[in-house]
Write a protein that holds these residues in place. Structure first.
Motif, mmCIF file in Angstrom:
data_model
loop_
_atom_site.group_PDB
_atom_site.id
_atom_site.type_symbol
_atom_site.label_atom_id
_atom_site.label_comp_id
_atom_site.label_asym_id
_atom_site.label_seq_id
_atom_site.Cartn_x
_atom_site.Cartn_y
_atom_site.Cartn_z
ATOM 1 N N CYS A 37 0.820 -1.216 0.000
ATOM 2 C CA CYS A 37 0.000 0.000 0.000
ATOM 3 C C CYS A 37 0.852 1.262 0.000
ATOM 4 C CB CYS A 37 -0.892 0.025 1.235
ATOM 5 S SG CYS A 37 -2.058 -1.331 1.269
ATOM 6 N N ILE A 38 2.078 1.149 0.501
ATOM 7 C CA ILE A 38 2.900 2.354 0.668
ATOM 8 C C ILE A 38 4.252 2.062 0.034
ATOM 9 C CG2 ILE A 38 3.529 4.147 2.342
ATOM 10 C CD1 ILE A 38 1.781 2.794 4.386
ATOM 11 N N SER A 79 -4.726 13.959 4.425
ATOM 12 C CA SER A 79 -3.834 12.815 4.671
ATOM 13 C C SER A 79 -3.640 11.999 3.401
ATOM 14 C CB SER A 79 -4.472 11.906 5.722
ATOM 15 O OG SER A 79 -5.660 11.327 5.187
ATOM 16 N N TRP A 80 -2.665 11.102 3.462
ATOM 17 C CA TRP A 80 -2.517 10.193 2.318
ATOM 18 C C TRP A 80 -3.622 9.152 2.289
ATOM 19 C CZ3 TRP A 80 -1.869 5.236 3.914
ATOM 20 C CH2 TRP A 80 -1.149 4.982 5.086
ATOM 21 N N TYR A 81 -4.325 8.927 3.427
ATOM 22 C CA TYR A 81 -5.515 8.063 3.391
ATOM 23 C C TYR A 81 -6.530 8.639 2.404
ATOM 24 C CZ TYR A 81 -4.250 6.424 8.191
ATOM 25 O OH TYR A 81 -3.644 5.910 9.295
ATOM 26 N N MET A 82 -6.538 9.984 2.326
ATOM 27 C CA MET A 82 -7.518 10.699 1.485
ATOM 28 C C MET A 82 -6.941 11.018 0.105
ATOM 29 S SD MET A 82 -10.273 11.342 3.392
ATOM 30 C CE MET A 82 -11.061 12.623 2.423
ATOM 31 N N GLY A 83 -5.724 10.595 -0.151
ATOM 32 C CA GLY A 83 -5.076 10.922 -1.430
ATOM 33 C C GLY A 83 -4.648 12.381 -1.505
ATOM 34 N N ALA A 84 -4.722 13.098 -0.356
ATOM 35 C CA ALA A 84 -4.520 14.550 -0.380
ATOM 36 C C ALA A 84 -3.059 14.960 -0.558
ATOM 37 C CB ALA A 84 -5.072 15.160 0.914
ATOM 38 N N GLY A 140 6.995 10.961 1.635
ATOM 39 C CA GLY A 140 5.889 10.022 1.545
ATOM 40 C C GLY A 140 5.707 9.326 0.209
ATOM 41 N N PHE A 141 4.486 8.858 0.013
ATOM 42 C CA PHE A 141 4.202 7.888 -1.049
ATOM 43 C C PHE A 141 2.889 8.215 -1.752
ATOM 44 C CE2 PHE A 141 6.663 6.028 2.287
ATOM 45 C CZ PHE A 141 7.599 5.244 1.633
ATOM 46 N N ASP A 142 2.802 7.737 -2.981
ATOM 47 C CA ASP A 142 1.504 7.711 -3.666
ATOM 48 C C ASP A 142 0.836 6.427 -3.169
ATOM 49 O OD1 ASP A 142 -0.641 7.723 -5.304
ATOM 50 O OD2 ASP A 142 0.468 7.898 -7.184
ATOM 51 N N ALA A 143 0.129 6.582 -2.047
ATOM 52 C CA ALA A 143 -0.310 5.398 -1.292
ATOM 53 C C ALA A 143 -1.516 4.706 -1.927
ATOM 54 C CB ALA A 143 -0.666 5.812 0.132
ATOM 55 N N MET A 144 -1.601 3.450 -1.702
ATOM 56 C CA MET A 144 -2.747 2.570 -1.996
ATOM 57 C C MET A 144 -3.023 2.330 -3.488
ATOM 58 S SD MET A 144 -5.153 2.991 1.252
ATOM 59 C CE MET A 144 -5.560 1.306 0.955
ATOM 60 N N THR A 145 -2.994 3.383 -4.297
ATOM 61 C CA THR A 145 -3.250 3.153 -5.727
ATOM 62 C C THR A 145 -1.973 3.275 -6.567
ATOM 63 O OG1 THR A 145 -3.882 5.475 -5.943
ATOM 64 C CG2 THR A 145 -5.674 3.894 -5.712
ATOM 65 N N GLY A 146 -0.969 3.993 -6.042
ATOM 66 C CA GLY A 146 0.246 4.284 -6.822
ATOM 67 C C GLY A 146 0.892 3.021 -7.384
ATOM 68 N N SER A 147 1.048 2.012 -6.534
ATOM 69 C CA SER A 147 1.758 0.803 -6.975
ATOM 70 C C SER A 147 0.905 -0.042 -7.900
ATOM 71 C CB SER A 147 2.170 -0.031 -5.772
ATOM 72 O OG SER A 147 2.928 0.769 -4.925
ATOM 73 N N ILE A 148 -0.403 0.092 -7.767
ATOM 74 C CA ILE A 148 -1.281 -0.656 -8.680
ATOM 75 C C ILE A 148 -1.202 -0.018 -10.070
ATOM 76 C CG2 ILE A 148 -3.688 -1.315 -9.139
ATOM 77 C CD1 ILE A 148 -4.076 -1.491 -6.077
ATOM 78 N N PHE A 149 -1.206 1.320 -10.090
ATOM 79 C CA PHE A 149 -1.147 2.026 -11.382
ATOM 80 C C PHE A 149 0.236 1.917 -12.051
ATOM 81 C CE2 PHE A 149 -4.698 5.148 -9.932
ATOM 82 C CZ PHE A 149 -5.666 4.211 -10.292
#
Ligand code: NA7
Length: 541
Positions: free
Chosen positions: A142-143, A490-495, A378-387
């Motif tokens: 995710c991260i 937050s990164w939970y929100m993609g912000a 930080g990271f492009d969390a949760m979707t970054g690695s999928i994309f």
């Protein structure tokens, strides 16, 4: 019977998800190839080697539960383990179960396309190899996709640059150097105290202050270890149906139901115990703004108590969002570090970094010169690695396109129009709002159970129904909107990523509740999923 694919399953990633997947897939008799972009196993713990990197979940809980002997045999040296110990554990598991022989390292999966005729995935790697696989599983974490902000003049800077999430494998010597850390999330907060001891001078650039609780980490005692190992399987059962996938002591009363003195006493007790359990002081800290304020104010008082310079203390006090709505940090001597002579804090909340130049960083028209700059951004969390993989489903639909207004999944596990594609701890599942390893085990077990059930029934294609998916997507938001989480950038929100859709990505309904939902769906003949028979099964009819 001749198979129409090269392999049953392709897995992307050899972190804790990929390792357990491989173990279970192999045991269930599915031919599997695992591709890993890193040079070895460990995922997050392979890349995040920055000084001070440590897990914020206790190691006796942040570890696999699938093998009793493994959990009995392994010894954690500390309560909250440091990155090298967690990486050593990942390697131990890989060696113990002889997993590395089926993992191809230093290979990136670049693209994956669902072939309607083949009813399988065509997968391409960076070596140019093409593989046809029945099932395609993203175990990409995710991260995992680091982000360096698009600051003007980045390439003009001539000194060394680092990102905490992509740290060199060899020791970096900062002695005698003037260094900068940009970012005060978990990675900044963990690394700053260690870097401050190594460098001649450390300057921290802070955009948003963070709430951080002392970890009160300590060496593992025999007594504590035994208290877990004697009843490990019972504890694990409890964890699986708990709110966060870990055993935390939640005080199940609202914060404002007790008087001020009682509240202070409890916060002080929890602060002394340390760790994320502080947020379990009361049951409404993440749903009631007034309750939350009392905990936030307690942390601000602690910061002011520790940090001697009043102005610095004030800058370090988080005020712009409720405590816990950005991931709470757990530290070892973070606020104390600002009492050191060689540490300086620069507030960039109102005057952001203007640009980088050859010598360093310009803020408010002033040059700060550095030998090294560390991005803890930080990271492009949760979707970054999928994309990162160009995934195309039915009709050539790109996953990125389908998710352009935010991730759309059924249970955070699958997405309609992308048959036979599974995501381990994907967006819409508890994932980052849980003890990751417990959630990984649950998803992997669910995938294996599904694949075995399909094999028994002669089914070869599974996909969520759009209606079920839409309902789940709404449910994830509905649950999040009952909490204070949407209030933080937050990164939970993609912000944290410019242009990323703003919505709460993990499922906050609770690990146990989520597991029960999954169990109920499976028991009801996989409600919300649709299946197709394999060609072989049709031919045999
Ligand atoms: P985080 O938690 O995303 O923290 C990143 C930090 O970098 C945060 O303080 C950001 O400030 C800061 N940041 C990001 N972009 C900029 C720019 N352009 N200028 C200044 N500061 C910036 O990442 P971590 O690696 O610390 O932790 C990630 C997770 O890993 C953590 O939650 C644990 O689960 C493990 P902001 O708050 O956005 O203002």
């Amino acid at each position: 019977m001749m198979k129409n694919v090269d392999v049953d399953v392709v897995v992307v990633g050899a972190g804790f998800s990929g390792l357990y997947l491989l173990y279970r897939l192999r045991e269930a008799g599915f031919s599997t190839r695992v591709f890993e972009r890193g040079g070895d196993v460990g995922g997050t713990w392979y890349w995040n080697r920055y000084p001070g990197a440590r897990c914020d979940v206790e190691s006796l809980q942040y570890s696999y539960s699938f093998d009793e002997q493994l959990q009995q045999d392994w010894h954690w040296p500390e309560k909250f383990s440091a990155q090298p110990d967690i990486l050593a554990y990942a390697n131990h598991v890989a060696d113990r179960f002889n997993l590395k022989k089926d993992i191809e390292f230093n290979i990136e999966v670049k693209a994956s396309r669902f072939d309607e005729n083949l009813k399988a995935w065509k997968i391409t790697t960076n070596t140019g190899e093409e593989i046809d696989a029945q099932y395609f599983i993203m175990a990409t974490g995710c991260i995992s996709t680091t982000q360096i902000p698009n600051i003007k003049g980045l390439s003009d800077y001539v000194g060394n640059t680092f990102h905490t999430g992509d740290w060199p494998h060899e020791e970096v010597d900062f002695s005698g150097q003037s260094i900068a850390v940009i970012g005060t999330g978990s990675s900044g907060i963990q690394s700053i105290p260690v870097l401050a001891k190594q460098a001649k001078k450390l300057t921290v650039f802070q955009r948003t202050p963070n709430y951080s609780i002392p970890s009160q980490n300590e060496p593992m005692t025999k007594k504590y270890e035994r208290s877990w190992k004697d009843v490990y399987s019972e504890r694990r059962k409890e964890m699986r149906y708990s709110a966060h996938g870990s055993l935390k002591d939640l005080n199940d009363v609202p914060a404002l139901s007790v008087d001020e003195d009682q509240r202070q006493e409890l916060y002080t007790k929890r602060w002394a115990i340390g760790g994320t359990g502080f947020l379990g002081s009361f049951n409404d800290l993440l749903t009631n703004a007034d309750a939350n304020y009392t905990a936030a104010e307690y942390v601000r008082q602690q910061i002011k108590r520790v940090v001697k310079d009043k102005e610095t203390a004030e800058i370090l006090c988080p005020r712009s969002y409720p405590i816990g709505t950005k991931r709470i940090c757990i530290d070892t001597g973070y606020f104390e570090t600002y009492n050191r002579e060689n540490v300086k804090l620069v507030d960039i909340s109102k005057k952001p970094i203007q640009r980088l130049v050859a010598d360093g960083i310009i803020v408010d028209d002033q040059l700060y010169a550095f030998d090294s700059i560390i991005f803890a951004t930080g990271f492009d969390a949760m979707t970054g690695s999928i994309f990162n993989v160009d995934i195309k489903g039915r009709g050539g639909l790109a996953l990125k396109e389908k998710w352009n207004a935010g991730p759309k999944t059924y249970l955070g596990l699958m997405s309609a129009s992308f048959p036979n594609l599974f995501m381990i701890t994907g967006p819409g599942s508890p994932s980052v709002k849980s003890n990751m390893i417990m959630s990984i085990e649950q998803h992997v077990d669910l995938v294996i159970e599904t694949l075995l059930s399909m094999r028994r029934k002669g089914l070869s294609v599974v996909e969520p129904e759009l209606e079920a998916e839409n309902k789940w997507v709404d449910h994830v938001q509905e649950v999040a909107n009952k909490t204070l989480f949407p209030q933080a950038n937050s990164w939970y929100m993609g912000a944290n990523i410019p242009g990323k859709p703003r919505l709460f990505m993990p499922y906050i309904g609770g690990v146990g509740a989520y597991r029960e939902i999954c169990e109920e769906i499976v028991a009801n003949n996989y409600r919300g999923f649709k299946f197709e028979k394999s060609k072989q099964a049709i031919a045999a009819e």
